[in-house]
Design a protein around this motif. Structure first.
Motif, PDB file in Angstrom:
ATOM      1  N   ASP A 437     -80.984  31.267  21.428  1.00 31.50           N
ATOM      2  CA  ASP A 437     -80.093  30.111  21.439  1.00 31.50           C
ATOM      3  C   ASP A 437     -80.829  28.861  21.898  1.00 31.50           C
ATOM      4  N   SER A 438     -81.705  29.011  22.934  1.00 34.65           N
ATOM      5  CA  SER A 438     -82.464  27.852  23.398  1.00 34.65           C
ATOM      6  C   SER A 438     -83.431  27.363  22.327  1.00 34.65           C
ATOM      7  N   ILE A 439     -84.052  28.323  21.618  1.00 34.67           N
ATOM      8  CA  ILE A 439     -84.963  27.917  20.540  1.00 34.67           C
ATOM      9  C   ILE A 439     -84.198  27.187  19.447  1.00 34.67           C
ATOM     10  N   VAL A 440     -83.024  27.725  19.127  1.00 33.41           N
ATOM     11  CA  VAL A 440     -82.208  27.055  18.104  1.00 33.41           C
ATOM     12  C   VAL A 440     -81.789  25.675  18.573  1.00 33.41           C
ATOM     13  N   ALA A 441     -81.461  25.554  19.892  1.00 32.92           N
ATOM     14  CA  ALA A 441     -81.084  24.237  20.410  1.00 32.92           C
ATOM     15  C   ALA A 441     -82.243  23.250  20.318  1.00 32.92           C
ATOM     16  N   LYS A 442     -83.450  23.720  20.654  1.00 33.57           N
ATOM     17  CA  LYS A 442     -84.623  22.839  20.543  1.00 33.57           C
ATOM     18  C   LYS A 442     -84.888  22.464  19.095  1.00 33.57           C
ATOM     19  N   LEU A 443     -84.716  23.446  18.205  1.00 36.34           N
ATOM     20  CA  LEU A 443     -84.929  23.127  16.785  1.00 36.34           C
ATOM     21  C   LEU A 443     -83.899  22.126  16.284  1.00 36.34           C
ATOM     22  N   GLN A 444     -82.704  22.187  16.864  1.00 33.43           N
ATOM     23  CA  GLN A 444     -81.686  21.232  16.445  1.00 33.43           C
ATOM     24  C   GLN A 444     -82.033  19.808  16.885  1.00 33.43           C
ATOM     25  N   LYS A 445     -82.830  19.687  17.961  1.00 34.70           N
ATOM     26  CA  LYS A 445     -83.221  18.355  18.426  1.00 34.70           C
ATOM     27  C   LYS A 445     -84.363  17.751  17.600  1.00 34.70           C
ATOM     28  N   VAL A 446     -85.033  18.550  16.806  1.00 32.75           N
ATOM     29  CA  VAL A 446     -86.130  18.027  15.983  1.00 32.75           C
ATOM     30  C   VAL A 446     -85.543  17.129  14.893  1.00 32.75           C
ATOM     31  N   PRO A 447     -86.043  15.830  14.736  1.00 25.05           N
ATOM     32  CA  PRO A 447     -85.491  14.895  13.721  1.00 25.05           C
ATOM     33  C   PRO A 447     -86.011  15.215  12.323  1.00 25.05           C
ATOM     34  N   PHE A 448     -85.445  16.273  11.768  1.00 18.71           N
ATOM     35  CA  PHE A 448     -85.902  16.665  10.436  1.00 18.71           C
ATOM     36  C   PHE A 448     -85.598  15.585   9.393  1.00 18.71           C
ATOM     37  N   ASP A 449     -84.541  14.800   9.590  1.00 18.17           N
ATOM     38  CA  ASP A 449     -84.202  13.753   8.623  1.00 18.17           C
ATOM     39  C   ASP A 449     -85.268  12.666   8.617  1.00 18.17           C
ATOM     40  N   LYS A 450     -85.660  12.213   9.823  1.00 14.25           N
ATOM     41  CA  LYS A 450     -86.693  11.172   9.887  1.00 14.25           C
ATOM     42  C   LYS A 450     -88.023  11.688   9.338  1.00 14.25           C
ATOM     43  N   ILE A 451     -88.334  12.932   9.709  1.00 15.40           N
ATOM     44  CA  ILE A 451     -89.579  13.509   9.200  1.00 15.40           C
ATOM     45  C   ILE A 451     -89.535  13.573   7.683  1.00 15.40           C
ATOM     46  N   GLY A 452     -88.388  13.920   7.150  1.00 12.14           N
ATOM     47  CA  GLY A 452     -88.254  13.977   5.695  1.00 12.14           C
ATOM     48  C   GLY A 452     -88.405  12.607   5.054  1.00 12.14           C
ATOM     49  N   ASN A 453     -87.795  11.592   5.708  1.00 14.07           N
ATOM     50  CA  ASN A 453     -87.932  10.233   5.158  1.00 14.07           C
ATOM     51  C   ASN A 453     -89.378   9.770   5.184  1.00 14.07           C
ATOM     52  N   HIS A 454     -90.056  10.024   6.345  1.00 12.68           N
ATOM     53  CA  HIS A 454     -91.476   9.641   6.442  1.00 12.68           C
ATOM     54  C   HIS A 454     -92.305  10.403   5.430  1.00 12.68           C
ATOM     55  N   LEU A 455     -91.954  11.679   5.259  1.00  7.52           N
ATOM     56  CA  LEU A 455     -92.698  12.472   4.289  1.00  7.52           C
ATOM     57  C   LEU A 455     -92.484  11.932   2.873  1.00  7.52           C
ATOM     58  N   ASP A 456     -91.270  11.487   2.584  1.00  6.90           N
ATOM     59  CA  ASP A 456     -91.026  10.879   1.264  1.00  6.90           C
ATOM     60  C   ASP A 456     -91.860   9.604   1.071  1.00  6.90           C
ATOM     61  N   GLU A 457     -91.925   8.747   2.139  1.00  8.94           N
ATOM     62  CA  GLU A 457     -92.732   7.534   2.039  1.00  8.94           C
ATOM     63  C   GLU A 457     -94.204   7.869   1.864  1.00  8.94           C
TER      64      GLU A 457
END
Length: 568
Positions: A437-457
């Motif tokens: 659960d703690s690992i999942v909570a930490k993974l939920q804090k990772v900004p996958f949306d921003k990383i995806g946007n930067h990756l798109d750029e």
């Protein structure tokens, strides 16, 4: 002679009439009624002499009974006949009046039992087949009573055991009846030696009492150490040795059954008396287990989900079954505003065996007394905790494990509390779930949306860069590669000229060989010079000494003289 007598004188002289009496002659036709009357009188006298007492038997139904035809039998011998049938005053039963023979007067006693013999098919077998042709009759069984009785209540089914059958009856007590019924077989070492005669619900309604009859001579195998268990159905177990299927017989699967046997090891083999009481265990494994002794109730408080933990779940101490769960209740803590779960369990300290004896002796040695609470307090101080553990990954069933937790924080324990409350700790599976659960909570804090946007750029920029490379750099690179190819061609030509210059027939190759020979001689001279200086370092000041003159070889030794006395 007077005048009055004279007229009579002539009468005396007259002839007297002769009177003849008629004979009565009896006809032979009257002999037949006379004989019939004699026979009838004899039958009446005989019937009066053979007539026994008349009794009244009450049955719920008069099916198959006929007045003047239905006999009463004991061991297939007629002892009476039905005289009449009628309804009881409340019309709830049928009153059957039976005329017993004079020789069967002893059957009109208190302990006599009567029942109607009809064809019956049940779990205990088939009975009354002979009545299909001869018709129903009333069966009788006499007891030992001598008290006279005229009214009886008939049995609706034949008794399981008739009076005088060799064997013994025993009483069993169980929590429930299961699939056992009247007539269910009783087995000893998988051999049928008896059957269930009756059962009834106890007065408190919390248990059931059964009566079993063990035929002689097998009744002598029921001793003081005998254990009875419910052998109904099929016992399936999956262990380290594989899948095991155990059952007494096919009949027990359908009709139920009871098995009994003595516990292994030296036991009291004194035969049990008749009507002795025994406990009916649920299975053979539980029956053969050593005595549990007095149970102890404990309570545990869990601050986690106990999904899969139910009543009768085992309680194990270091993998040994010492009890079972009896209750699982939800509570509410006003201070923490949480919902703790209170689990109640019953444990049997005697299942610990020698360990329990040694722990009690150790507690007594330290002056804490032999009380179980003091012993548990010592174990809690050393890290004993209760954990809800997963017992089956497929079904999700849980059990309570009592184990020592390394590095467990100190927990409060009150030995005077009633009941004892064992401190708890989260199980390994719960800890793993919390970590996940703690690992999942930490993974939920990772900004996958921003990383995806930067990756798109980044991918867009990379696409434009590749386009620039394809349109501008690749043509220039192609020209450069062509220039390199020309340079490599010139190098190949130069190397070809060099190969010709270094051929074995060329002067350059001969001069190079002479030069190498001179270098080898020079290296040899330097090696000799360095070896000489290492042996004579003073030569750097004095110079090299002259070489000594060569020595002449020594003269050869003369031959040895010949031995004396030797022939040519």
């Amino acid at each position: 002679m007077t005048e009055n007598e004279r007229p009579n004188e002539g009468l005396d002289q007259l002839p007297q009439p002769i009177v003849r009496r008629r004979r009565v002659s009896a006809s032979w036709i009257w002999l037949v009624p006379a004989l019939a009357a004699v026979v009838g009188a004899s039958l009446v006298v005989r019937s009066a002499l053979e007539a026994g007492p008349q009794i009244t038997i009450s049955f719920q139904s008069g099916e198959g009974l006929e007045a003047g035809k239905t006999p009463v039998k004991y061991k297939s011998v007629v002892i009476g006949i039905v005289h009449s049938l009628g309804l009881s005053p409340d019309r709830n039963s049928v009153l059957v009046k039976v005329n017993l023979h004079n020789s069967a007067e002893s059957f009109a006693t208190e302990s006599t039992r009567f029942w109607v013999v009809r064809p019956r098919i049940g779990l205990g077998g088939v009975s009354g087949v002979d009545t299909l042709f001869s018709g129903a009759f009333i069966g009788a069984d006499i007891g030992d009573s001598t008290e006279s009785r005229k009214e009886f209540i008939g049995l609706e089914s034949p008794p399981s055991v008739t009076h005088g059958t060799p064997g013994k009856s025993f009483q069993l007590h169980a929590g429930d009846l299961g699939s056992i019924d009247v007539g269910s077989p009783v087995y000893y070492r998988r051999i049928q030696v008896g059957h269930v005669t009756s059962y009834q619900l106890d007065a408190d309604g919390k248990s059931v009492s059964l009566h079993v009859f063990i035929d002689a001579p097998s009744d002598r195998f029921v001793t003081q150490a005998t254990r009875f268990w419910n052998a109904s159905g099929v016992d399936v177990s999956l262990g380290a040795n594989g899948l095991k299927l155990n059952t007494e017989s096919l009949a027990t699967v359908i009709a139920g059954g009871i098995g009994f046997q003595d516990m292994p090891g030296p036991q009291d083999d004194t035969p049990a008396p008749a009507d002795a009481s025994f406990v009916l265990f649920g299975d053979e494994a539980t029956a053969m287990r050593p005595p549990d002794g007095e149970p102890t109730y404990i309570r545990m408080r869990f601050d986690q989900s106990v999904r899969g933990l139910g009543v009768d779940a085992p309680v194990e101490f270091l993998g040994i079954d010492i009890g079972h769960v009896v209750s699982v209740n939800l509570d509410y803590d006003e201070k923490t505003e949480h919902f703790p779960i209170i689990v109640g369990a019953v444990i049997y300290p005697r299942r610990l065996g020698r360990a329990q004896t040694k722990l009690a002796a150790l507690a007594a040695k330290h002056g804490d007394g032999e009380d179980l609470a003091q012993t548990v307090g010592v174990l809690v101080a050393h890290g004993l905790r209760a954990q809800a553990r997963n017992g089956n990954l497929l079904t999700g069933q849980q059990y309570i494990g009592l184990d020592f937790v390394p590095g467990a924080p100190k927990a409060a324990f009150d030995p005077a509390a009633k009941p004892l409350e064992i401190p708890t700790a989260r199980g390994s599976l719960s800890q793993l779930q919390e970590r996940l659960d703690s690992i999942v909570a930490k993974l939920q804090k990772v900004p996958f949306d921003k990383i995806g946007n930067h990756l798109d750029e980044t991918l867009g920029q990379l696409s434009s860069t590749l386009k620039h490379v394809n349109t501008e750099l690749l043509p220039e690179l192609k020209g450069s590669l062509q220039g390199i190819n020309k340079t490599l061609g010139s190098a190949d030509k130069a190397l070809g000229s060099a190969d010709k210059a270094f051929s074995s027939d060329s002067p350059l190759q001969q001069n190079l060989g002479l030069t190498l020979e001179e270098l080898q001689r020079m290296a040899r001279s330097l090696r000799v010079f360095s070896d000489y200086l290492a042996a004579h370092p003073e030569a750097l000041i004095r110079g090299r000494r002259a070489d000594p003159a060569p020595r002449s070889p020594p003269p050869p030794a003369p031959p040895p003289p010949p031995a004396q006395g030797s022939g040519p």
